[in-house]
Enzyme design. Structure first.
Site, PDB file in Angstrom:
ATOM      1  N   TYR A 138       0.406  -9.049  -3.240  1.00 34.43           N
ATOM      2  CA  TYR A 138      -0.166  -8.693  -1.935  1.00 34.43           C
ATOM      3  C   TYR A 138      -1.598  -8.195  -2.109  1.00 34.43           C
ATOM      4  O   TYR A 138      -2.502  -8.577  -1.351  1.00 34.43           O
ATOM      5  CB  TYR A 138       0.694  -7.620  -1.270  1.00 34.43           C
ATOM      6  N   ASP A 350       8.499   4.824  -8.793  1.00 35.29           N
ATOM      7  CA  ASP A 350       7.676   5.622  -7.896  1.00 35.29           C
ATOM      8  C   ASP A 350       6.543   4.810  -7.278  1.00 35.29           C
ATOM      9  O   ASP A 350       6.014   5.159  -6.237  1.00 35.29           O
ATOM     10  CB  ASP A 350       7.039   6.794  -8.656  1.00 35.29           C
TER      11      ASP A 350
END
Length: 389
Positions: A138, A350
């Site tokens: 992305y 995370d």
């Protein structure tokens, strides 16, 4: 300068940011707006996009459409994230140029910056070290988009501006658990865990009918509902979130992002960003046969060697403030009125540990945010509840 009668195409006008930009333009008196749903216009279809531009001939374009999702979706659909976004960007930007669009605003994301970029991240840290792996595709697509804008400006003298918003949230946010971003996903999980504890199955039914999870809606059995929700860390008075809760994140209310975007669209030119007074956009004259002159580029950067290298012309859009994911969960718990437990699964990733942007360029262009995170979280939950009515 765009007039109130200028035809403005907002690509992605039903999305989180696009809808807010649409409403902001309306509130400022810009009434000649064009929008197309995905069903009406598939932006990955080059022929369809060209036909749309042939028919509508917009004066300005806001490219807020994108194929988006959170950390789970980015990991699962890597090929889709790079291919779909590249197709959308290539089609809209190239047709905007071919049809003489005067101003284009491209919306990216601060995931364009390196995983270990110095904090807060300035625009100049782009492409200085590796990206975060979980959303690399992305990010690469969005970097390509901002480079398209920059390159068209330098080669053809266009006036295309790229803005890179931080994490956004607000009205029309995506609350579908399979592919939503951190805040709406967290909020819905906490809300559903509360409803299970309260035995409020009528409200759970409404919620799942509005936004089914893996095809499971409100008509499913309670056992089926509980089973599918547990896959997403939702249980009776208990929620489990991915990671340690320690990453720091910056969040911007989507209507603030819209206001910043419209401010830039109406008031900021490429020449303002690169700081060169004599740099001017050119409106390309058509030849006698109606073709666009793609070779002439008066005012382009490449024709002025003294300018040196021009890059990183995009603009960060955010608050310049951050909080941990754990602190965010506490704000969500307070807004929802949740009395249960929020756990963090440290075996899950995370993502980037810190993503704070430097917004000094944005401030120098005359805009600062208005909605603080504490008020924004409360407002988002109010909107979510209203969406279920």
């Amino acid at each position: 300068m765009l007039s109130k009668d200028s035809k403005i195409y907002v690509a992605g006008h039903r999305g989180l940011v696009g809808s807010a930009i649409w409403n902001n333009l309306k509130s400022r008196g810009y009434h000649n707006l064009i929008g197309r749903s995905h069903q009406e216009l598939d932006l990955t279809d080059q022929v369809a996009v060209r036909r749309f531009f042939d028919e509508e001939r917009p004066d300005a374009v806001v490219l807020a459409a994108a194929f988006v999702g959170g950390i789970m979706a980015n990991s699962l659909y890597r090929a889709d994230f790079i291919m779909m976004n590249m197709k959308i960007q290539c089609n809209v930007i190239s047709e905007s140029y071919a049809h003489g669009v005067k101003k284009l605003l491209f919306l990216g994301s601060t995931c364009i910056y390196p995983k270990n970029a110095p904090q807060p991240m300035k625009e100049d840290c782009l492409l200085t070290s590796p990206l975060e792996y979980t959303n690399e595709e992305y990010a690469i697509a969005k970097i390509a988009g901002l480079k398209m804008c920059e390159s068209y400006n330098l080669q053809y003298g266009t006036n295309y501006i790229a803005v890179m918003p931080t994490n956004l949230y607000g009205p029309n946010d995506n609350f579908h658990l399979e592919n939503s971003h951190v805040m709406p996903a967290m909020m819905r999980k906490v809300y559903l865990a509360k409803l299970i504890h309260d035995g409020a199955w009528d409200k759970i039914t409404i919620d799942l009918n509005k936004r089914p999870v893996e095809g499971v809606n409100g008509s499913a059995s309670r056992d089926t509902v509980i089973t599918v929700l547990r896959k997403y860390g939702i249980d009776n008075n208990q929620v489990t979130l991915w990671g340690t809760g320690s990453p720091l994140r910056e969040f911007l209310w989507s209507e603030d992002m819209a206001d910043a975007s419209v401010h830039i669209l109406l008031n900021v030119n490429f020449s303002d960003i690169i700081g060169i007074e004599k740099y001017s956009s050119v409106h390309y004259g058509a030849s006698t046969d109606g073709a666009v002159d793609r070779n002439h580029s008066a005012g382009r950067g490449g024709a002025i060697p003294a300018l040196g290298e021009i890059r990183n012309c995009h603009i960060n859009v955010g608050t310049g403030k951050e909080l941990t994911i754990r602190e965010l969960s506490e704000l969500v718990v307070k807004a929802v009125g949740f009395q249960g437990t929020v756990n963090f699964d440290a075996t899950k990733p995370d993502g980037t540990m810190r993503k704070l942007i430097d917004v000094s360029k944005l401030h120098s262009l005359g805009w600062t945010h208005k909605v603080e995170i504490e008020d924004g979280v409360r407002k988002l939950f109010e909107w979510y509840q209203d969406s279920l009515v």
